[in-house]
Design a protein around this motif. Structure first.
Motif, short mmCIF file in Angstrom:
data_model
loop_
_atom_site.label_atom_id
_atom_site.label_comp_id
_atom_site.label_asym_id
_atom_site.label_seq_id
_atom_site.Cartn_x
_atom_site.Cartn_y
_atom_site.Cartn_z
N GLN A 1 36.70 47.99 38.51
CA GLN A 1 36.87 46.66 39.11
C GLN A 1 35.66 46.29 39.95
OE1 GLN A 1 40.60 47.03 41.21
NE2 GLN A 1 41.74 46.08 39.55
N VAL A 2 35.13 47.25 40.68
CA VAL A 2 33.93 47.00 41.50
C VAL A 2 32.79 46.57 40.59
CG1 VAL A 2 32.17 48.09 42.94
CG2 VAL A 2 34.59 48.46 43.44
N ARG A 3 32.62 47.30 39.49
CA ARG A 3 31.56 46.95 38.53
C ARG A 3 31.75 45.52 38.04
NH1 ARG A 3 27.77 49.00 35.17
NH2 ARG A 3 28.15 51.16 35.76
N GLN A 4 32.96 45.19 37.64
CA GLN A 4 33.24 43.84 37.14
C GLN A 4 32.97 42.78 38.20
OE1 GLN A 4 37.25 44.00 35.61
NE2 GLN A 4 36.68 45.23 33.86
N GLN A 5 33.36 43.05 39.44
CA GLN A 5 33.14 42.08 40.51
C GLN A 5 31.65 41.90 40.81
OE1 GLN A 5 35.58 43.65 43.66
NE2 GLN A 5 37.44 42.65 42.89
N VAL A 6 30.91 43.00 40.80
CA VAL A 6 29.47 42.92 41.05
C VAL A 6 28.81 42.11 39.94
CG1 VAL A 6 27.32 44.26 41.14
CG2 VAL A 6 29.32 45.01 42.45
N VAL A 7 29.15 42.42 38.69
CA VAL A 7 28.57 41.69 37.56
C VAL A 7 28.96 40.21 37.62
CG1 VAL A 7 28.65 41.43 35.03
CG2 VAL A 7 28.35 43.70 36.05
N ALA A 8 30.23 39.92 37.92
CA ALA A 8 30.67 38.53 38.01
C ALA A 8 29.92 37.78 39.11
CB ALA A 8 32.18 38.46 38.26
N SER A 9 29.70 38.44 40.23
CA SER A 9 28.97 37.82 41.33
C SER A 9 27.53 37.52 40.91
CB SER A 9 28.99 38.74 42.54
OG SER A 9 28.21 38.21 43.58
N LEU A 10 26.90 38.47 40.24
CA LEU A 10 25.53 38.25 39.78
C LEU A 10 25.46 37.16 38.72
CD1 LEU A 10 24.28 41.95 39.67
CD2 LEU A 10 23.58 40.17 41.30
N LEU A 11 26.43 37.13 37.84
CA LEU A 11 26.47 36.07 36.83
C LEU A 11 26.60 34.70 37.49
CD1 LEU A 11 28.73 37.67 34.07
CD2 LEU A 11 26.29 37.10 33.88
N ARG B 1 24.02 32.62 33.46
CA ARG B 1 23.06 33.28 32.56
C ARG B 1 23.25 34.80 32.65
NH1 ARG B 1 20.25 29.55 35.28
NH2 ARG B 1 19.20 31.12 36.54
N PRO B 2 22.88 35.51 31.58
CA PRO B 2 23.03 36.97 31.59
C PRO B 2 22.24 37.61 32.73
CG PRO B 2 22.46 36.17 29.39
CD PRO B 2 22.34 35.01 30.32
N LEU B 3 22.63 38.84 33.04
CA LEU B 3 21.93 39.58 34.08
C LEU B 3 20.50 39.85 33.64
CD1 LEU B 3 24.54 42.32 35.13
CD2 LEU B 3 24.26 40.03 36.03
N THR B 4 19.61 39.81 34.62
CA THR B 4 18.23 40.19 34.35
C THR B 4 18.19 41.71 34.20
OG1 THR B 4 17.65 40.53 36.66
CG2 THR B 4 17.39 38.27 35.78
N GLN C 1 16.46 43.74 35.87
CA GLN C 1 16.48 44.32 37.21
C GLN C 1 17.90 44.33 37.78
OE1 GLN C 1 14.52 41.75 36.29
NE2 GLN C 1 12.40 42.49 36.46
N GLN C 2 18.65 43.25 37.56
CA GLN C 2 20.03 43.20 38.04
C GLN C 2 20.88 44.25 37.34
OE1 GLN C 2 20.70 39.03 37.18
NE2 GLN C 2 20.78 38.52 39.38
N GLN C 3 20.71 44.38 36.03
CA GLN C 3 21.48 45.37 35.28
C GLN C 3 21.16 46.78 35.77
OE1 GLN C 3 23.95 44.61 32.87
NE2 GLN C 3 24.41 46.72 33.43
N THR C 4 19.88 47.04 36.03
CA THR C 4 19.48 48.35 36.56
C THR C 4 20.12 48.60 37.92
OG1 THR C 4 17.39 48.27 35.35
CG2 THR C 4 17.51 49.78 37.22
N ALA C 5 20.13 47.56 38.75
CA ALA C 5 20.74 47.69 40.08
C ALA C 5 22.23 47.99 39.96
CB ALA C 5 20.51 46.41 40.90
N VAL C 6 22.92 47.30 39.07
CA VAL C 6 24.35 47.55 38.86
C VAL C 6 24.54 48.99 38.38
CG1 VAL C 6 26.35 46.95 37.42
CG2 VAL C 6 24.97 45.14 38.43
#
Length: 175
Positions: free
Chosen positions: A57-67, A73-76, A78-83
């Motif tokens: 759930q944390v992963r999903q929330q972080v990804v949703a926030s970045l999106l 738009r898809p994660l960059t 750098q964002q994907q690496t950070a996640v």
């Protein structure tokens, strides 16, 4: 002794017995018997599954926030690496704080506070019954498939709810 004295003594003994029932029940089950119960009832596995679910759930929330920050738009990269770096670290903290070694004593106390020795013994016997174990495995599959059925409905429900929410918000702000 006369009959009234015997009746009075019997009544007093019965009253003392009734008054002591809550004390006997409040004593709860022994730590050893509860440990045996939680060793066979799947409490540890359920906790570990819950912690893994929280991590997901944390992963999903972080990804949703970045999106959302990206305007959909898809994660960059750098964002994907950070996640990919941050979420496992969060999982480590979750497992350290909510893992079985840290939570076992709290579980034991919880069971002791809620169950009598007789109830723990009955549950232990039940969890050791192969037909009960098979039934619970089937119920697990049923529960999982039920959750899937509900989640399949969510996109349709969300689409139908969206206009209702938008109308309510428009009315609330006076448009």
């Amino acid at each position: 002794m006369n009959r009234n004295t015997i009746t009075l003594k019997a009544g007093l003994l019965a009253l003392v017995g009734v008054l002591n029932l809550p004390l006997a029940y409040a004593a709860g089950a022994s730590a050893t018997s509860v440990e045996q119960l939680v060793a066979i009832n799947g409490a540890q596995k359920a906790l570990e599954t819950a912690v893994a679910g929280i991590e997901n759930q944390v992963r999903q929330q972080v990804v949703a926030s970045l999106l959302q920050q990206n305007g959909g738009r898809p994660l960059t990269p750098q964002q994907q690496t950070a996640v990919d770096k941050a979420v496992p670290g969060i999982g480590v903290v979750l497992r350290q704080e909510m893992g079985w070694p840290k939570m076992k004593d709290a579980y034991i106390k919880l069971y002791q506070d809620q169950l009598s020795q007789a109830e723990v013994e009955r549950l232990t016997k039940l969890y050791q019954d192969p037909s009960y174990v098979t039934l619970m495995q089937k119920m697990g599959v049923i529960n999982q498939q039920s959750a899937q059925l509900v989640s399949q409905k969510l996109p349709t429900i969300t689409q139908r709810i969206q206009p209702v929410l938008e109308d309510a918000l428009k009315q609330a702000v006076g448009q």
